[in-house]
Design a protein around this motif. Sequence first.
Motif, PDB file in Angstrom:
ATOM      1  N   ALA A  15       0.834  -1.210   0.000  1.00 32.26           N
ATOM      2  CA  ALA A  15       0.000   0.000   0.000  1.00 32.26           C
ATOM      3  C   ALA A  15       0.862   1.251   0.000  1.00 32.26           C
ATOM      4  O   ALA A  15       0.598   2.205  -0.741  1.00 32.26           O
ATOM      5  CB  ALA A  15      -0.940  -0.010   1.203  1.00 32.26           C
ATOM      6  N   LEU A  16       1.914   1.268   0.819  1.00 26.98           N
ATOM      7  CA  LEU A  16       2.783   2.443   0.888  1.00 26.98           C
ATOM      8  C   LEU A  16       3.559   2.656  -0.410  1.00 26.98           C
ATOM      9  O   LEU A  16       3.900   3.793  -0.747  1.00 26.98           O
ATOM     10  CB  LEU A  16       3.737   2.344   2.073  1.00 26.98           C
ATOM     11  N   ALA A  17       3.793   1.589  -1.155  1.00 26.69           N
ATOM     12  CA  ALA A  17       4.459   1.731  -2.450  1.00 26.69           C
ATOM     13  C   ALA A  17       3.590   2.553  -3.403  1.00 26.69           C
ATOM     14  O   ALA A  17       4.114   3.238  -4.284  1.00 26.69           O
ATOM     15  CB  ALA A  17       4.753   0.362  -3.046  1.00 26.69           C
ATOM     16  N   GLU A  18       2.279   2.508  -3.213  1.00 25.83           N
ATOM     17  CA  GLU A  18       1.350   3.284  -4.029  1.00 25.83           C
ATOM     18  C   GLU A  18       1.053   4.653  -3.417  1.00 25.83           C
ATOM     19  O   GLU A  18       0.330   5.458  -4.012  1.00 25.83           O
ATOM     20  CB  GLU A  18       0.051   2.506  -4.215  1.00 25.83           C
ATOM     21  N   TRP A  22       3.602   8.885   1.994  1.00 31.46           N
ATOM     22  CA  TRP A  22       3.270   8.350   3.314  1.00 31.46           C
ATOM     23  C   TRP A  22       4.382   7.430   3.790  1.00 31.46           C
ATOM     24  O   TRP A  22       5.054   6.782   3.002  1.00 31.46           O
ATOM     25  CB  TRP A  22       1.953   7.584   3.258  1.00 31.46           C
ATOM     26  N   ALA A  23       4.549   7.374   5.110  1.00 28.66           N
ATOM     27  CA  ALA A  23       5.540   6.494   5.724  1.00 28.66           C
ATOM     28  C   ALA A  23       4.953   5.924   7.004  1.00 28.66           C
ATOM     29  O   ALA A  23       3.925   6.398   7.495  1.00 28.66           O
ATOM     30  CB  ALA A  23       6.819   7.272   6.030  1.00 28.66           C
ATOM     31  N   GLY A  24       5.609   4.935   7.537  1.00 27.85           N
ATOM     32  CA  GLY A  24       5.176   4.373   8.804  1.00 27.85           C
ATOM     33  C   GLY A  24       5.273   2.871   8.799  1.00 27.85           C
ATOM     34  O   GLY A  24       5.960   2.274   7.964  1.00 27.85           O
ATOM     35  N   ASP A  25       4.576   2.275   9.748  1.00 29.89           N
ATOM     36  CA  ASP A  25       4.564   0.821   9.882  1.00 29.89           C
ATOM     37  C   ASP A  25       3.175   0.398  10.330  1.00 29.89           C
ATOM     38  O   ASP A  25       2.249   1.217  10.324  1.00 29.89           O
ATOM     39  CB  ASP A  25       5.658   0.356  10.857  1.00 29.89           C
ATOM     40  N   VAL A  26       3.024  -0.853  10.717  1.00 29.57           N
ATOM     41  CA  VAL A  26       1.689  -1.360  11.064  1.00 29.57           C
ATOM     42  C   VAL A  26       1.097  -0.669  12.294  1.00 29.57           C
ATOM     43  O   VAL A  26      -0.080  -0.836  12.582  1.00 29.57           O
ATOM     44  CB  VAL A  26       1.697  -2.895  11.263  1.00 29.57           C
ATOM     45  N   HIS A  27       1.900   0.120  12.990  1.00 26.41           N
ATOM     46  CA  HIS A  27       1.419   0.837  14.180  1.00 26.41           C
ATOM     47  C   HIS A  27       0.958   2.254  13.867  1.00 26.41           C
ATOM     48  O   HIS A  27       0.547   2.988  14.763  1.00 26.41           O
ATOM     49  CB  HIS A  27       2.502   0.848  15.255  1.00 26.41           C
ATOM     50  N   GLY A  28       1.046   2.661  12.601  1.00 22.71           N
ATOM     51  CA  GLY A  28       0.578   3.981  12.204  1.00 22.71           C
ATOM     52  C   GLY A  28       1.312   4.483  10.974  1.00 22.71           C
ATOM     53  O   GLY A  28       2.478   4.155  10.770  1.00 22.71           O
ATOM     54  N   ILE A  29       0.584   5.243  10.157  1.00 21.74           N
ATOM     55  CA  ILE A  29       1.202   5.865   8.994  1.00 21.74           C
ATOM     56  C   ILE A  29       0.992   7.367   9.077  1.00 21.74           C
ATOM     57  O   ILE A  29       0.079   7.843   9.759  1.00 21.74           O
ATOM     58  CB  ILE A  29       0.667   5.289   7.660  1.00 21.74           C
ATOM     59  N   HIS A  30       1.863   8.095   8.401  1.00 24.05           N
ATOM     60  CA  HIS A  30       1.768   9.554   8.450  1.00 24.05           C
ATOM     61  C   HIS A  30       2.266  10.160   7.143  1.00 24.05           C
ATOM     62  O   HIS A  30       3.037   9.552   6.399  1.00 24.05           O
ATOM     63  CB  HIS A  30       2.555  10.119   9.637  1.00 24.05           C
ATOM     64  N   LEU A  83      -8.908   0.786   5.988  1.00 22.62           N
ATOM     65  CA  LEU A  83      -9.568   2.072   6.171  1.00 22.62           C
ATOM     66  C   LEU A  83      -8.548   3.212   6.199  1.00 22.62           C
ATOM     67  O   LEU A  83      -8.781   4.278   5.616  1.00 22.62           O
ATOM     68  CB  LEU A  83     -10.399   2.040   7.460  1.00 22.62           C
ATOM     69  N   ASP A  84      -7.425   2.989   6.848  1.00 24.91           N
ATOM     70  CA  ASP A  84      -6.366   4.006   6.881  1.00 24.91           C
ATOM     71  C   ASP A  84      -5.800   4.242   5.483  1.00 24.91           C
ATOM     72  O   ASP A  84      -5.555   5.383   5.089  1.00 24.91           O
ATOM     73  CB  ASP A  84      -5.243   3.580   7.837  1.00 24.91           C
ATOM     74  N   VAL A  85      -5.620   3.164   4.736  1.00 20.96           N
ATOM     75  CA  VAL A  85      -5.089   3.282   3.374  1.00 20.96           C
ATOM     76  C   VAL A  85      -6.086   4.037   2.496  1.00 20.96           C
ATOM     77  O   VAL A  85      -5.696   4.919   1.719  1.00 20.96           O
ATOM     78  CB  VAL A  85      -4.756   1.886   2.799  1.00 20.96           C
ATOM     79  N   GLU A  86      -7.362   3.724   2.633  1.00 27.13           N
ATOM     80  CA  GLU A  86      -8.384   4.438   1.864  1.00 27.13           C
ATOM     81  C   GLU A  86      -8.381   5.927   2.213  1.00 27.13           C
ATOM     82  O   GLU A  86      -8.452   6.787   1.338  1.00 27.13           O
ATOM     83  CB  GLU A  86      -9.760   3.831   2.136  1.00 27.13           C
ATOM     84  N   PHE A  87      -8.271   6.236   3.496  1.00 26.47           N
ATOM     85  CA  PHE A  87      -8.225   7.633   3.927  1.00 26.47           C
ATOM     86  C   PHE A  87      -6.989   8.319   3.335  1.00 26.47           C
ATOM     87  O   PHE A  87      -7.082   9.446   2.834  1.00 26.47           O
ATOM     88  CB  PHE A  87      -8.214   7.727   5.453  1.00 26.47           C
ATOM     89  N   ALA A  88      -5.852   7.648   3.372  1.00 28.55           N
ATOM     90  CA  ALA A  88      -4.617   8.233   2.845  1.00 28.55           C
ATOM     91  C   ALA A  88      -4.757   8.549   1.358  1.00 28.55           C
ATOM     92  O   ALA A  88      -4.334   9.626   0.906  1.00 28.55           O
ATOM     93  CB  ALA A  88      -3.439   7.291   3.087  1.00 28.55           C
ATOM     94  N   ARG A  89      -5.342   7.655   0.603  1.00 32.13           N
ATOM     95  CA  ARG A  89      -5.537   7.898  -0.833  1.00 32.13           C
ATOM     96  C   ARG A  89      -6.417   9.130  -1.060  1.00 32.13           C
ATOM     97  O   ARG A  89      -6.114   9.981  -1.893  1.00 32.13           O
ATOM     98  CB  ARG A  89      -6.168   6.673  -1.492  1.00 32.13           C
ATOM     99  N   ARG A  90      -7.494   9.207  -0.314  1.00 28.86           N
ATOM    100  CA  ARG A  90      -8.402  10.336  -0.478  1.00 28.86           C
ATOM    101  C   ARG A  90      -7.751  11.633  -0.020  1.00 28.86           C
ATOM    102  O   ARG A  90      -7.947  12.689  -0.623  1.00 28.86           O
ATOM    103  CB  ARG A  90      -9.712  10.058   0.243  1.00 28.86           C
ATOM    104  N   ALA A  91      -6.953  11.572   1.030  1.00 30.07           N
ATOM    105  CA  ALA A  91      -6.234  12.759   1.506  1.00 30.07           C
ATOM    106  C   ALA A  91      -5.260  13.247   0.440  1.00 30.07           C
ATOM    107  O   ALA A  91      -5.151  14.456   0.202  1.00 30.07           O
ATOM    108  CB  ALA A  91      -5.497  12.440   2.808  1.00 30.07           C
ATOM    109  N   ASP A  92      -4.564  12.323  -0.210  1.00 27.26           N
ATOM    110  CA  ASP A  92      -3.631  12.699  -1.278  1.00 27.26           C
ATOM    111  C   ASP A  92      -4.364  13.388  -2.423  1.00 27.26           C
ATOM    112  O   ASP A  92      -3.890  14.389  -2.963  1.00 27.26           O
ATOM    113  CB  ASP A  92      -2.889  11.475  -1.805  1.00 27.26           C
ATOM    114  N   GLU A  93      -5.515  12.858  -2.816  1.00 28.30           N
ATOM    115  CA  GLU A  93      -6.305  13.459  -3.897  1.00 28.30           C
ATOM    116  C   GLU A  93      -6.728  14.878  -3.530  1.00 28.30           C
ATOM    117  O   GLU A  93      -6.644  15.795  -4.348  1.00 28.30           O
ATOM    118  CB  GLU A  93      -7.534  12.605  -4.194  1.00 28.30           C
ATOM    119  N   LEU A  94      -7.177  15.055  -2.292  1.00 26.79           N
ATOM    120  CA  LEU A  94      -7.602  16.384  -1.845  1.00 26.79           C
ATOM    121  C   LEU A  94      -6.452  17.375  -1.840  1.00 26.79           C
ATOM    122  O   LEU A  94      -6.591  18.493  -2.321  1.00 26.79           O
ATOM    123  CB  LEU A  94      -8.197  16.310  -0.445  1.00 26.79           C
TER     124      LEU A  94
END
Length: 103
Positions: A15-18, A22-30, A83-94
């Motif tokens: 997911a992070l490759a796409e 974004w960076a992080g690990d299974v404990h959180g991304i930012h 859900l976090d990955v979906e949010f990240a994608r939408r945040a990037d688009e915005l």
Amino acid sequence: MARRIPLTPEDLADALAELPDWAGDVHGIHRRTKGIDFRTAAAHVLALAAVADDLDHHPDVEISYGNLTVHLLTHAVDAVTGLDVEFARRADELLAAQLDEDA
């Protein structure tokens, strides 16, 4: 990808490759956006609020001098989920749309 099931490290790496900002690990991304003025950062946070309500998923957001940082973690399972990955994608688009408008 199930929305509230913790991602494996491998699934998160895919997911992070796409999501190169974004960076992080299974404990959180930012994602930290640098060189952003306060007004643009605040507008982005307001736009993210609509996404948060739509997904019923709310990020931690920090605005500091010249920076906007968005932190994602599904607190109910204490891990990164689809859900976090979906949010990240939408945040990037915005953010991309808002920065294009400001250019």
